[in-house]
Design an enzyme around this catalytic site. Sequence first.
Site, PDB file in Angstrom:
ATOM      1  N   ILE A   1     -19.510 -24.141   2.504  1.00 21.28           N
ATOM      2  CA  ILE A   1     -19.592 -24.234   3.983  1.00 21.28           C
ATOM      3  C   ILE A   1     -18.826 -23.604   4.374  1.00 21.28           C
ATOM      4  O   ILE A   1     -17.659 -24.041   4.248  1.00 21.28           O
ATOM      5  CB  ILE A   1     -20.125 -25.015   4.932  1.00 21.28           C
ATOM      6  CG1 ILE A   1     -20.589 -25.212   6.186  1.00 21.28           C
ATOM      7  CG2 ILE A   1     -20.031 -26.529   4.430  1.00 21.28           C
ATOM      8  CD1 ILE A   1     -21.619 -26.267   7.045  1.00 21.28           C
ATOM      9  N   SER A   2     -18.191 -21.944   5.029  1.00 22.38           N
ATOM     10  CA  SER A   2     -16.934 -22.168   5.743  1.00 22.38           C
ATOM     11  C   SER A   2     -16.927 -22.729   7.075  1.00 22.38           C
ATOM     12  O   SER A   2     -16.986 -23.836   7.360  1.00 22.38           O
ATOM     13  CB  SER A   2     -17.384 -20.780   6.772  1.00 22.38           C
ATOM     14  OG  SER A   2     -17.882 -19.988   5.295  1.00 22.38           O
TER      15      SER A   2
END
Length: 208
Positions: free
Chosen positions: A51-52
């Site tokens: 997940i960024s």
Amino acid sequence: MVNDQIVAREIRDRRVIDAMLKIPRHIFVQEAFAAQAYSDKALPIGEKQTISQPYIVALMTEKLALTGTEKVLEIGTGSGYQTALLATLADRVYSAERIRPLALQARKCLDSLKLFNVQLRINDSEGSPIGWEEEAPFDAIIVTAGAPEVPSILIDQLAPGGRLVIPVGTGTDQQLITITKDENGELQQELSVFCRFVPLIGKQGWQS
Ligand code: SAM
């Protein structure tokens, strides 16, 4: 998270800030990382993907300049967190992911938030082209995986007046590029921050 990492770092689009205040990031991370859900870090989501980082998510979303009316394409659903923000900020979202278990988990999270304006597609067959040609053109396209170059197939799927945001560089280090297509189809390119995304896999991306 929003005050310390987003507003303090000059994200100014009020709609992006409000969407980030509204969408809970912890539901998109694995239980083992829940305590770090609001730190300014990319986190593992399984399948060697991430997940960024929230700041990069905010910056990329701001660069799309969404007003609420747009049809948006996202390449790389991942956890679905970025997808949830796009669904809050635009009219319709089409999001493609190549790893089935991630797409299925993202669908559950999006449904739990009642974000029903998102269509997900699983692009897991070998050699499947990047993008979503049948639904093109899109007013905005965001690629959340690093590409060796801007895929021309995505430029073709961008509507006149549209914007494409994509990290471009090596398999590990990239620079964020925003491409704007004007009403005559002319392209303009803006370079911004350096970043580190997992690779975009496929034709016009990297080999798996
Ligand atoms: N935006 C996501 C989030 O907030 O969780 C982060 C996504 S992760 C950094 C990048 C994702 O792109 C991975 O889940 C990966 O499987 C996916 N991906 C890579 N190449 C792809 C392709 N050609 N089509 C669709 N998804 C792809």
